[in-house]
Design an enzyme around this catalytic site. Structure first.
Site, PDB file in Angstrom:
ATOM      1  N   ASP A   1     -41.979  11.916 -20.260  1.00 33.32           N
ATOM      2  CA  ASP A   1     -42.906  11.274 -21.178  1.00 33.32           C
ATOM      3  C   ASP A   1     -43.465  10.035 -20.471  1.00 33.32           C
ATOM      4  O   ASP A   1     -42.898   9.576 -19.477  1.00 33.32           O
ATOM      5  CB  ASP A   1     -42.142  10.903 -22.455  1.00 33.32           C
ATOM      6  CG  ASP A   1     -42.940  10.017 -23.378  1.00 33.32           C
ATOM      7  OD1 ASP A   1     -44.074  10.382 -23.711  1.00 33.32           O
ATOM      8  OD2 ASP A   1     -42.415   8.951 -23.769  1.00 33.32           O
TER       9      ASP A   1
ATOM     10  N   ASP B   1     -45.433   6.878 -22.288  1.00 35.49           N
ATOM     11  CA  ASP B   1     -45.382   5.594 -22.987  1.00 35.49           C
ATOM     12  C   ASP B   1     -43.949   5.174 -23.290  1.00 35.49           C
ATOM     13  O   ASP B   1     -43.187   5.894 -23.946  1.00 35.49           O
ATOM     14  CB  ASP B   1     -46.170   5.666 -24.294  1.00 35.49           C
ATOM     15  CG  ASP B   1     -47.665   5.862 -24.059  1.00 35.49           C
ATOM     16  OD1 ASP B   1     -48.082   5.769 -22.898  1.00 35.49           O
ATOM     17  OD2 ASP B   1     -48.390   6.103 -25.043  1.00 35.49           O
TER      18      ASP B   1
ATOM     19  N   THR C   1     -47.478  14.087 -21.875  1.00 36.35           N
ATOM     20  CA  THR C   1     -47.833  12.978 -22.750  1.00 36.35           C
ATOM     21  C   THR C   1     -48.932  13.345 -23.735  1.00 36.35           C
ATOM     22  O   THR C   1     -49.766  14.208 -23.459  1.00 36.35           O
ATOM     23  CB  THR C   1     -48.295  11.768 -21.909  1.00 36.35           C
ATOM     24  OG1 THR C   1     -48.761  10.726 -22.770  1.00 36.35           O
ATOM     25  CG2 THR C   1     -49.424  12.158 -20.954  1.00 36.35           C
ATOM     26  N   ALA C   2     -48.933  12.655 -24.869  1.00 32.79           N
ATOM     27  CA  ALA C   2     -50.003  12.836 -25.851  1.00 32.79           C
ATOM     28  C   ALA C   2     -51.269  12.115 -25.419  1.00 32.79           C
ATOM     29  O   ALA C   2     -52.335  12.327 -25.996  1.00 32.79           O
ATOM     30  CB  ALA C   2     -49.561  12.319 -27.224  1.00 32.79           C
TER      31      ALA C   2
ATOM     32  N   LYS D   1     -45.677  19.492 -26.994  1.00 31.55           N
ATOM     33  CA  LYS D   1     -45.108  19.214 -25.672  1.00 31.55           C
ATOM     34  C   LYS D   1     -44.151  20.321 -25.254  1.00 31.55           C
ATOM     35  O   LYS D   1     -44.146  20.750 -24.095  1.00 31.55           O
ATOM     36  CB  LYS D   1     -44.379  17.876 -25.674  1.00 31.55           C
ATOM     37  CG  LYS D   1     -45.277  16.658 -25.644  1.00 31.55           C
ATOM     38  CD  LYS D   1     -44.430  15.417 -25.403  1.00 31.55           C
ATOM     39  CE  LYS D   1     -45.284  14.172 -25.323  1.00 31.55           C
ATOM     40  NZ  LYS D   1     -44.479  12.967 -25.044  1.00 31.55           N
TER      41      LYS D   1
ATOM     42  N   ASP E   1     -38.504   8.434 -24.533  1.00 32.50           N
ATOM     43  CA  ASP E   1     -37.994   7.325 -25.340  1.00 32.50           C
ATOM     44  C   ASP E   1     -37.995   7.655 -26.829  1.00 32.50           C
ATOM     45  O   ASP E   1     -37.422   6.909 -27.626  1.00 32.50           O
ATOM     46  CB  ASP E   1     -38.878   6.083 -25.135  1.00 32.50           C
ATOM     47  CG  ASP E   1     -40.232   6.240 -25.828  1.00 32.50           C
ATOM     48  OD1 ASP E   1     -40.556   5.422 -26.706  1.00 32.50           O
ATOM     49  OD2 ASP E   1     -40.956   7.199 -25.510  1.00 32.50           O
TER      50      ASP E   1
ATOM     51  N   ASN F   1     -39.569  11.890 -31.373  1.00 27.61           N
ATOM     52  CA  ASN F   1     -40.643  12.882 -31.532  1.00 27.61           C
ATOM     53  C   ASN F   1     -40.580  13.951 -30.448  1.00 27.61           C
ATOM     54  O   ASN F   1     -41.106  15.049 -30.626  1.00 27.61           O
ATOM     55  CB  ASN F   1     -42.017  12.197 -31.486  1.00 27.61           C
ATOM     56  CG  ASN F   1     -42.281  11.339 -32.699  1.00 27.61           C
ATOM     57  OD1 ASN F   1     -41.872  11.676 -33.806  1.00 27.61           O
ATOM     58  ND2 ASN F   1     -42.943  10.215 -32.502  1.00 27.61           N
TER      59      ASN F   1
END
Length: 296
Positions: free
Chosen positions: A46, A48, A153-154, A198, A221, A224
């Site tokens: 991930d 962020d 990542t989103a 994801k 982190d 989700n």
């Protein structure tokens, strides 16, 4: 029929699958042209608060606004539509779809080249110094072991690819904005690369690259990302939120926290406030995200 031509009226599972497929198809593998010495194992990170301190999309949005890529009025208009549809039309699939697409409408007409070039500049000025050294070292360990490393990542695929390239990683998967002949239409392909999407992206990439997910690692982190973390044989919580920390401890997963004690203690409250108040409003208009603003 290409992903860009598929019907828009899709349920959440279908949108997640489509977003995952699009992200995997768009994954940059330029640095992986040579056959890795451990071809069936890989690591998925991930971005962020895992690779980077804070929200990458916030830094991108701020940099684009400074360069007049979009106006403050456009940000506020997009943010208002998000609030309206989430409050008034949250139960109506048509309203949700309209909210998702309306937030992207003003990027229509901008070119992919334009956004990619600006993202390169913004990485240097606002993101490079925010990379967590500890997480960067973990990624390098996988590379040194002959494994490939992808970001998941989103955030928009454009920014994810820049970060991966600058860190010397294999590639990246991120939210894909629809474009035709290099020009954005203002719509997403499927949905945000978030949560279940994801996991779909990782599964699609694993099938394409011949990966054994039981030998793969994943880092995040956020709770989700439990769908992605639960796919692999070696999940690791990095700077975790409270729910993910508890889940990791209960299941014997590795936990790494590179924040100071004070930052870690305040992370849940501060992160929620930032995402809801600042990143959310700005990202609504520029991030290529379509509705609420989940952490990537």
């Amino acid at each position: 029929m290409t992903p860009f031509e598929r019907p828009r009226r899709l349920d959440l599972q279908q949108r997640s699958a489509l977003a995952g497929e699009a992200a995997a198809a768009s994954a940059d593998v330029e640095s992986a042209l040579l056959t890795p010495s451990d071809p069936t194992a890989a690591a998925f990170f991930d971005v962020d608060n895992t690779i980077m301190q804070g929200a990458s999309i916030f830094h991108l949005a701020r940099g684009l606004h400074r360069r007049e890529f979009f106006s403050t009025r456009e940000i506020l208009d997009a943010a208002w539509k998000q609030v309206y549809f989430r409050v008034v039309g949250v139960e109506d699939p048509e309203h949700v779809a309209e909210a998702r697409n309306s937030a992207l409408a003003f990027i229509a007409g901008h070119t992919t080249t334009e956004l990619e070039e600006l993202t390169e500049e913004i990485f240097d000025e606002a993101m490079a110094h925010r990379i967590w050294p500890g997480t960067r070292a973990l990624a390098q360990l996988h590379l040194d072991e002959g494994q490939r490393v992808w970001l998941v990542t989103a955030a928009p695929i454009e920014i994810a690819s820049v970060i991966a390239r600058r860190l010397g990683l294999t590639g990246a998967m991120g939210t894909v904005a629809e474009h035709v002949d290099g020009v954005y239409t203002g719509r997403l392909v499927g949905d945000l690369l978030h949560g279940p999407a994801k996991a779909e992206a990782v599964k699609a990439l694993a099938a394409r690259e011949g990966l054994d997910l039981a030998r793969c690692s994943a880092y995040s982190d956020s709770s989700n990302d439990l769908p992605m973390l639960s796919l692999v044989g070696d999940p690791c919580a990095i700077n975790p939120d409270a729910r993910l920390r508890a889940h990791a401890r209960a299941n014997g997963w590795r936990v790494r926290d590179y924040r100071t004690g004070r930052k870690a203690a305040r992370a849940g409250l501060a992160g929620a406030a930032l995402a809801g108040a600042v990143t959310g409003a700005i990202a609504a208009g520029v991030s290529l995200r379509g509705r609420a603003f989940p952490r990537s």
